[in-house]
Design an enzyme around this catalytic site. Structure first.
Site, PDB file in Angstrom:
ATOM      1  N   GLY A  10       7.545  31.955  -6.928  1.00  0.00           N
ATOM      2  CA  GLY A  10       8.173  32.567  -8.079  1.00  0.00           C
ATOM      3  C   GLY A  10       9.612  32.806  -7.690  1.00  0.00           C
ATOM      4  N   CYS A  11      10.497  33.106  -8.651  1.00  0.00           N
ATOM      5  CA  CYS A  11      11.896  33.171  -8.276  1.00  0.00           C
ATOM      6  C   CYS A  11      12.747  33.936  -9.250  1.00  0.00           C
ATOM      7  CB  CYS A  11      12.494  31.764  -8.222  1.00  0.00           C
ATOM      8  SG  CYS A  11      11.663  30.688  -7.089  1.00  0.00           S
TER       9      CYS A  11
END
Ligand code: SF4
Ligand code: SF4
Lengths: 366, 506
Positions: A10-11
């Site tokens: 995720g980011c």
């Protein structure tokens, strides 16, 4: 050490582009990405900056990461085969509270000696040769008047390590990573850079397997096993080699559904039908939002059913893209305009193109 | 004549308490197994003639009948299986080649059953097909490598004309089954179902009966070595033309429709004299090399004005990848590969069971080879031979197929019970027969509905599986072997399939 496997993550992503070409230091983008601290987990952060090497603007600026500094002579031998190294130096780093150890980073300013029409292809070839052939060295960026700074840590710490407040750029892109397992390799952080493209990405591409095989057809070797690498190569292939303009990338990467294409009017319908039929292998399926930097501009895009967040905003002559609104408000509390990107939408801006200021370019969203 | 050494293969049990001697079974069995009596309320059965098609069992109103495989009393022998003994007895009695119908039934590994699919968890949301569209639309035909785009200001002008494509709503096509090998009603069911479901059926090598010309938009016509029924209108009416070089059930040999089956309608369709044998030679006698194939491909393209795709069908044999590459270079827009488990109306058993390779391995190798050579986009890949369920379809696509052909599965949908006696012309289910008493048993309206239902059900299942993987367009799964993992296979098999072992991550 390279990651042997593809690691989903995720980011947080964020980008700033000054449409009037004004240069700013890296301080703002660090503040912006820092707000989204919770979206990363300290296992990867990085930045891309454009306009930072005006004195070498015509030369390819290679940022090279050395896990094993002894490989430098092998890398330099490859570079020298078709380029002249006009200047090289270690990239200055300063110990921070949270980062005490880091690999060696060097930058090279290269003048290509061959025919100009195959310059970019030769650079791509060189990058592939070093990155897949030399263990212990890795080219993190290879564009002109730009560079990528990245590593293992929270992005704000990486920014401080590289002293980004000392650089002046007109476009800054940042990434904070949340990989699902520990990725201890600095080259595995993002942005991913090739030529003057830099890509940050939030998501996981479920079409990865076929995108990678599709790229093989055109000579791109994906040795990093990251989605961002695949996206970068696809952007390079479609825009640089296949003459597809950026606003239309959504028609390929996040293609409209056949049902929507069916309802379009000619000649748009024919164009979209042809793109989807021919470029099916380049369709990116699964959740993603991406920011791509290129010389003079930046664009953002989200997947075909919008499974990841992305906002675009404008304030005076600055264009912002970010995973979250707070990251934009942190550096520009009042905005002229703020929009959430719709499924499959591409929003692109370029320095000097004031006519599109505040005007979103909707292409593939209907 | 001496008594045959063959035992009956099936045991018929009639529950006397249930049997009401209505004689339905007597009328239903075209093999004359059951015999009623005019005087007594009993029915007796001659098990020797039974082929185990289950027709009588299914139609018995009181469920009085059970037909089961008979356990032969041969002394157990690991080397000499029952089938060897039976084969030798039969051949010693007849002196002929053993014939059979349907696909290879030997226990070779079925690779579909060793491949497992992926699904999304946490890092990537799965997609619910009831809420979000999931696209199965597939286009078959040559794809350009790149679109030639010219920009006039901000507007794109496309200079590439797309090659002709076959558009499918589900990536499943009914494979080649000629009118002759199957009944008029069976063919009609397939053609109508193809039209309703947005897909295609293949005429096989038996020409096209005039009644089916209106279905041309949903029919792929075949040009095989016998050239039966091939003429200008036949080529032009179809959606695509397929040149048949080989068939998975009988690679390397031709076909033979016995004269008894060449009825008036079939002679009209095939353009051959009434009751004459229809023999398809083993090779095309104008194709002795790959260059010759190229000439035929282009002769057909000329005949149809380059308006429709031309497919070439080959059997999966040992060197299939290189052969397929040659076929692509010879100009085929679609390459059809038929594996060892592909069905047939009639084939020598020894060939059906011993020649060729499983389609999974052939597909994996062909797809990889064409990609390595950079010509995968020149042709679409259609595969055939043993697709039994939607799971097989989706695995085939993940391995690299553009779409699949189903033959046996479609016939099973119409009632076939896989008795493998299609070559006798006595199909009790009205499918592989021309006997008017038997063909009447298959109502084409019901047949159409059953086939449409089958495709619909498979489409739903494919969408569920795609959504689970987080993919909402089938092209994102095509050739995407990251979504496949192998269980119980050797390293060599995994590497031929280009699939990692289950448990290995990305
Ligand atoms: S051949 Fe079929 S219909 Fe005849 S007895 Fe056997 S199972 Fe019944
Ligand atoms: S088509 Fe008829 S003869 Fe052939 S296997 Fe099926 S039921 Fe038996």
């Amino acid at each position: 050490m390279r990651d042997p496997f593809r690691i989903p993550s995720g980011c947080a992503v964020s980008g700033i582009l000054n449409l009037d070409g004004t240069h700013v230091s890296g301080e703002k983008i660090i503040r912006s990405i820092e707000v989204m601290h919770e979206r990363s987990n300290g296992l990867g952060g990085g930045f891309a900056a454009y306009g930072i090497y005006p004195e070498y603007a015509e030369l390819y600026a290679f940022h090279v990461l050395y896990d094993d500094p002894l490989t430098a002579k092998d890398v330099e031998a490859i570079l020298k085969r078709s380029c002249t190294i006009e200047h090289s130096e270690e990239i200055p780093c300063k110990e921070t509270e949270n980062i005490q150890n880091w690999p060696v980073f060097k930058r090279y300013f290269l003048r290509y000696r061959g025919r100009s029409d195959c310059e970019d292809d030769e650079v791509v070839r060189m990058v592939m040769e070093v990155n897949s052939g030399i263990h212990g060295a890795y080219i993190v960026s290879s564009g002109k008047n730009m560079g990528v700074f990245k590593g293992v840590g929270y992005p704000e710490d990486i920014g401080k390590l590289f002293q980004l407040e000392e650089y002046q750029g007109y476009c800054w892109i940042a990434h904070g990573r949340f990989p699902t397992n520990s990725a201890g390799w600095w080259g595995g952080a993002h942005p991913f850079g090739l030529l003057s493209w830099s890509v940050v990405h939030n998501g996981e591409i479920s079409s990865y397997g076929i995108n990678r095989r599709y790229l093989q057809n055109f000579g791109y070797v994906c040795n990093l096993q990251t989605d961002t690498e695949v996206i970068t190569y696809l952007v390079d292939l479609l825009v640089r080699k296949h003459n597809i303009r950026i606003p239309y990338l959504g028609a390929v990467f996040a293609s409209p559904f056949w049902e929507q294409i069916e309802k379009m009017e000619e000649p748009k319908k024919e164009f979209f039908t042809s793109l989807r039929t021919i470029y099916g292998g380049a369709l990116l399926n699964g959740p993603f939002s991406i920011i791509v930097g290129f010389p003079g501009g930046m664009f953002g895009m989200v997947d075909r059913i919008k499974l990841r967040p992305m906002l675009a905003a404008w304030k005076d002559s600055t264009f912002f893209l970010s995973s979250e609104e707070c990251a934009i408000r942190e550096i520009a509390p009042s905005l002229d305009r703020l929009v959430a990107l719709r499924a499959g939408e591409v929003i692109s801006e370029r320095v000097g193109e004031r006519n599109s200021h505040g005007q979103k370019l909707t292409v593939s969203g209907v | 004549m001496a008594r045959s050494l063959l035992f009956p293969e099936f045991k018929i049990e009639r529950d006397k308490e249930r049997c009401i001697a209505c004689q339905v079974c007597v009328r239903q069995c075209a093999n004359d197994v059951h015999e009623g009596s005019d005087t007594e309320d009993t029915v007796v059965s001659q098990e020797e003639k039974c082929v185990g098609c289950q027709r009588c069992v299914n139609l018995c109103p009181t469920n009085a009948l059970t037909v089961q495989t008979r356990k032969d009393g041969f002394r157990p022998n690991g080397n000499w299986e029952d089938r060897h003994l039976r084969g030798i007895y039969k051949q010693a009695e007849t002196g002929g080649i053993l014939l059979t119908g349907m696909g290879c039934d030997r226990l070779y590994p079925v690779y579909w059953d060793h491949l497992l699919l992926n699904a999304s968890q946490v890092t990537n949301p799965s997609i619910d097909p009831l809420r979000e569209p999931i696209e199965l639309t597939t286009y078959l035909g040559k794809k350009e490598e790149k679109l030639d785009i010219h920009w006039e200001g901000d507007s794109p002008v496309v200079r590439t004309r797309l090659a002709p494509q076959l558009g499918l709503e589900v990536p499943v096509i009914f494979s080649a089954m000629s009118y002759g090998s199957i009944s008029y009603n069976a063919f009609r069911s397939l053609a109508e179902a193809a039209r309703e479901a947005g897909t295609f059926c293949n005429s096989g090598e038996g020409g096209l009966h005039p009644d089916f010309y209106p279905f041309g938009e949903n029919i792929i016509v075949q040009v095989a070595s016998g050239r039966f029924g091939v003429h200008r209108d036949y080529l032009r009416v179809a959606a695509a033309v397929e040149i048949k070089i080989g068939q998975g059930a009988k690679p390397g040999i031709g076909g033979h429709l016995p004269g008894e089956k060449v009825s008036k309608e079939i002679s009209r369709t095939r353009k051959i004299p009434l009751e004459s044998d229809a023999i398809s030679p083993a090779p095309h006698h104008d194709i002795y090399s790959i260059e010759d194939l190229e000439r035929l491909v282009f002769a057909i393209k000329e005949a149809i004005n380059y308006e429709k795709p031309v497919a070439v069908k080959i059997a999966a044999v040992h060197n299939v990848a290189a052969i397929a590459s040659g076929v692509v270079r010879a100009g085929a827009d679609i390459v059809t590969i038929d594996g060892i488990r592909g069905g047939t109306g009639a084939a020598p058993q020894v060939i059906r069971d011993n020649v060729g390779i499983p389609i999974e391995l052939a597909l994996a190798q062909v797809d990889e080879r064409l990609r390595l050579e950079g010509i995968r986009h020149h042709s679409s890949l259609l595969i055939a031979g043993g697709i039994r369920s939607s799971a097989d379809v989706i695995k085939a696509i993940a391995l690299g197929a553009d779409a699949v052909y189903v033959g046996t599965a479609a016939l099973v949908g119409l009632g076939c019970h896989l008795c493998q006696k299609c070559y006798t012309g006595k199909c009790n289910w009205g499918i592989a027969t021309q006997d008017p008493v038997l063909t009447k048993r298959l109502n084409p309206n019901i047949g159409r509905r059953r086939l449409v239902n089958l495709l619909r059900a498979w489409a739903f299942e494919i969408k569920e599986m795609l959504g689970g993987m987080g993919v909402n367009a089938i092209e994102s799964l095509r050739g995407n072997r990251e979504h496949l993992r192998a269980v119980g296979l050797s390293r060599e098999e995994c590497s031929v399939l280009g699939v990692k072992a289950a448990g290995e991550g990305w």
